[in-house]
Design a protein around this motif. Structure first.
Motif, PDB file in Angstrom:
ATOM      1  N   ASP A   1      -7.039   5.721   5.397  1.00  0.00           N
ATOM      2  CA  ASP A   1      -7.500   4.991   6.578  1.00  0.00           C
ATOM      3  C   ASP A   1      -7.581   5.901   7.798  1.00  0.00           C
ATOM      4  O   ASP A   1      -8.550   5.853   8.558  1.00  0.00           O
ATOM      5  N   LEU A   2      -6.551   6.736   7.977  1.00  0.00           N
ATOM      6  CA  LEU A   2      -6.520   7.588   9.156  1.00  0.00           C
ATOM      7  C   LEU A   2      -7.661   8.599   9.148  1.00  0.00           C
ATOM      8  O   LEU A   2      -8.357   8.770  10.158  1.00  0.00           O
ATOM      9  N   VAL A   3      -7.848   9.262   8.021  1.00  0.00           N
ATOM     10  CA  VAL A   3      -8.900  10.271   7.955  1.00  0.00           C
ATOM     11  C   VAL A   3     -10.268   9.606   8.063  1.00  0.00           C
ATOM     12  O   VAL A   3     -11.171  10.121   8.733  1.00  0.00           O
ATOM     13  N   LEU A   4     -10.413   8.446   7.429  1.00  0.00           N
ATOM     14  CA  LEU A   4     -11.688   7.724   7.524  1.00  0.00           C
ATOM     15  C   LEU A   4     -12.000   7.370   8.973  1.00  0.00           C
ATOM     16  O   LEU A   4     -13.132   7.576   9.446  1.00  0.00           O
ATOM     17  N   GLU A   5     -11.000   6.875   9.668  1.00  0.00           N
ATOM     18  CA  GLU A   5     -11.216   6.520  11.076  1.00  0.00           C
ATOM     19  C   GLU A   5     -11.597   7.753  11.887  1.00  0.00           C
ATOM     20  O   GLU A   5     -12.498   7.713  12.728  1.00  0.00           O
TER      21      GLU A   5
ATOM     22  N   ARG B   1       0.836  -1.196   0.000  1.00  0.00           N
ATOM     23  CA  ARG B   1       0.000   0.000   0.000  1.00  0.00           C
ATOM     24  C   ARG B   1       0.867   1.240   0.000  1.00  0.00           C
ATOM     25  O   ARG B   1       1.934   1.271   0.591  1.00  0.00           O
ATOM     26  N   GLY B   2       0.379   2.245  -0.651  1.00  0.00           N
ATOM     27  CA  GLY B   2       1.096   3.503  -0.678  1.00  0.00           C
ATOM     28  C   GLY B   2       0.729   4.370   0.515  1.00  0.00           C
ATOM     29  O   GLY B   2      -0.117   4.010   1.331  1.00  0.00           O
ATOM     30  N   LEU B   3       1.370   5.518   0.571  1.00  0.00           N
ATOM     31  CA  LEU B   3       1.094   6.437   1.666  1.00  0.00           C
ATOM     32  C   LEU B   3      -0.324   6.972   1.570  1.00  0.00           C
ATOM     33  O   LEU B   3      -0.974   7.219   2.579  1.00  0.00           O
TER      34      LEU B   3
ATOM     35  N   GLY C   1     -15.408   1.987 -12.019  1.00  0.00           N
ATOM     36  CA  GLY C   1     -15.158   0.596 -12.357  1.00  0.00           C
ATOM     37  C   GLY C   1     -14.527   0.418 -13.722  1.00  0.00           C
ATOM     38  O   GLY C   1     -14.325  -0.713 -14.153  1.00  0.00           O
ATOM     39  N   LEU C   2     -14.221   1.515 -14.400  1.00  0.00           N
ATOM     40  CA  LEU C   2     -13.621   1.407 -15.732  1.00  0.00           C
ATOM     41  C   LEU C   2     -12.125   1.182 -15.660  1.00  0.00           C
ATOM     42  O   LEU C   2     -11.511   0.750 -16.635  1.00  0.00           O
ATOM     43  N   VAL C   3     -11.514   1.507 -14.541  1.00  0.00           N
ATOM     44  CA  VAL C   3     -10.083   1.296 -14.380  1.00  0.00           C
ATOM     45  C   VAL C   3      -9.838   0.525 -13.092  1.00  0.00           C
ATOM     46  O   VAL C   3     -10.637   0.564 -12.158  1.00  0.00           O
ATOM     47  N   THR C   4      -8.738  -0.191 -13.067  1.00  0.00           N
ATOM     48  CA  THR C   4      -8.318  -0.898 -11.856  1.00  0.00           C
ATOM     49  C   THR C   4      -6.961  -0.378 -11.442  1.00  0.00           C
ATOM     50  O   THR C   4      -6.130  -0.043 -12.283  1.00  0.00           O
ATOM     51  N   ARG C   5      -6.743  -0.330 -10.153  1.00  0.00           N
ATOM     52  CA  ARG C   5      -5.498   0.204  -9.629  1.00  0.00           C
ATOM     53  C   ARG C   5      -4.781  -0.855  -8.822  1.00  0.00           C
ATOM     54  O   ARG C   5      -5.400  -1.647  -8.115  1.00  0.00           O
ATOM     55  N   GLU C   6      -3.466  -0.867  -8.949  1.00  0.00           N
ATOM     56  CA  GLU C   6      -2.630  -1.708  -8.104  1.00  0.00           C
ATOM     57  C   GLU C   6      -1.518  -0.814  -7.575  1.00  0.00           C
ATOM     58  O   GLU C   6      -0.802  -0.180  -8.357  1.00  0.00           O
ATOM     59  N   ALA C   7      -1.393  -0.772  -6.254  1.00  0.00           N
ATOM     60  CA  ALA C   7      -0.455   0.161  -5.632  1.00  0.00           C
ATOM     61  C   ALA C   7       0.950  -0.054  -6.172  1.00  0.00           C
ATOM     62  O   ALA C   7       1.409  -1.192  -6.314  1.00  0.00           O
TER      63      ALA C   7
END
Lengths: 238, 238
Positions: A23-27, A15-17, B67-73
């Motif tokens: 996650d932090l802001v969501l929490e 996972r990137g930064l 849903g048109l694009v997928t992302r991988e970190a």
DNA sequence: GTCCGAAAAATCCTATAGGAAATTGGGTTC
DNA sequence: GAACCCAATTTCCTATAGGATTTTTCGGAC
């Protein structure tokens, strides 16, 4: 061909930064300690989290999807305003549609569904007792309530995961954040959590019997019960 | 007190560069000229659009929602892979649930719904004729088909807008991009557009009579008709 | 011909800088 | 005292730079 690696770390998702900031802001938002309508400055958040504004900015774009923040171009982000009565009604209507459909679709997959649902139900019971105990003692621990919320969400999500429809699941998750924010207003009631647990039990019991009609009826009763308790608190809470 | 401004430009929504990039990439994806599974490099897109990577990056985060694009970190974005059979079935199941619920909820608001629906229906007829004429002439204009798609989407969206539920509308919009991508595979059939128009007419006619049951039944028949034509093309297309 | 590995290129990701717009605060005028 | 206007600050937004990671390319070994 090489032997299967004993430590298979391919599963852990990198996972990137940006994801951590999300996650932090969501929490922080789900915690509910930020006032609705208040500004969420990009730069301020970046300084608080000790990162640059760039990943914060991307996390905020992602947060728009949850409905917890609102954006206005060139003016920044704000915490979403509190629910009005009509918005509340629409949210419950939408959720009712989703939960009924998920229950119908998940019921045939009892072999997958029931074990997960029983486990989630037991956790829900455990944390519900913790909440009622804490409320009886007059010490509303946010720690305990958050765990209870998570258990409640897990119960419902188990049904959606067994409904074998990724779009239905995605819709549920999209409403998840708003639903969570709603839960916080419904805790005050004395025996609310016990009522919710009893309603869950009715759903589970019907599914164990394989009675789809009774399961959907119980789920409808549950959602309507949550609705009733929500508006009751909506009125009671000044 | 000054007189009310004759030109009230307060309504026009100000937009940042990020929003324009979003629109451009979305249009490119909906056009369908990019191959599914291919990479969408941030830097490359930035150079092509002659902007910096920063707004492109934010637009891509926003595009994840469609849903048109997928992302991988750490690996970037890709055009979403083509639909598999089960994904196709799930999409139609989800859409059927939404459309039926929207029809039920919109039917009582006939005064708002019917004028808009009639207008959308007329536009749909006009572009459907254009498409059939173009197909008969053997020149499948993307310009015309895109306009037909827009008219089709407008017909359905009018119902959702009159369902008076912002979450239902949001769910519809979230599925909108995938639905649009699906439409492109369903055009080849000779009289597909005319069948669709006839099914729309049945829905409209039932709503004009105030017959909610018939309207939902017609809507169900329409969605199932689209499903049938989709899988027919899915099989026919190599 | 195929497989492997290292160097090179491309790409992602984050940090920093500066221009543009909006918000805030203070002073003036009616 | 209220409304207005202008300066100062804050904030948003985009561009640029550089480190980290991935992908590709190319040469050699089997």
């Amino acid at each position: 061909m090489t032997a299967p690696l004993p430590l298979r770390l391919g599963e852990l998702e990198r996972r990137g930064l940006r994801d951590r900031v999300y996650d932090l802001v969501l929490e922080m938002l789900l915690q509910g300690d930020v006032e609705p309508g208040s500004r969420l400055s990009i730069d301020t958040l970046a300084k608080q989290l000790d990162v640059s504004p760039t990943p914060v900015r991307e996390a905020m774009v992602q947060l728009e999807r949850t409905g917890l923040v609102t954006r206005e171009a060139l003016k920044g982000y704000r915490v979403a305003p509190p629910f009005g009565p009509e918005e509340l009604a629409e949210l419950f209507d939408a959720r009712l549609m989703l939960e009924l459909e998920a229950t119908r679709r998940a019921a045939p997959h009892a072999d997958l569904l029931l074990p997960r649902l029983r486990e989630a139900h037991d956790l829900h019971r455990a944390w519900a007792e913790q909440v009622t105990a804490a409320m009886a003692a007059g010490e509303p621990s946010t720690r305990v309530t958050q765990e209870y919320f998570a258990a409640d969400a897990a119960f419902h999500r188990a049904i959606f995961e067994c409904a074998s429809n990724r779009f239905l699941l995605a819709m549920h998750d999209d409403l998840g954040a708003l639903t969570h924010r709603l839960r916080q207003a419904v805790i005050r009631g004395a025996n609310d959590v016990e009522e919710a647990h009893a309603e869950h039990a009715a759903v589970l019991e019907a599914l164990e019997r394989g009675d789809v009609e009774a399961a959907t009826a119980s789920m409808r009763a549950h959602i309507e019960g949550v609705r009733t308790r929500s508006v009751r608190e909506e009125i009671a809470g000044d």
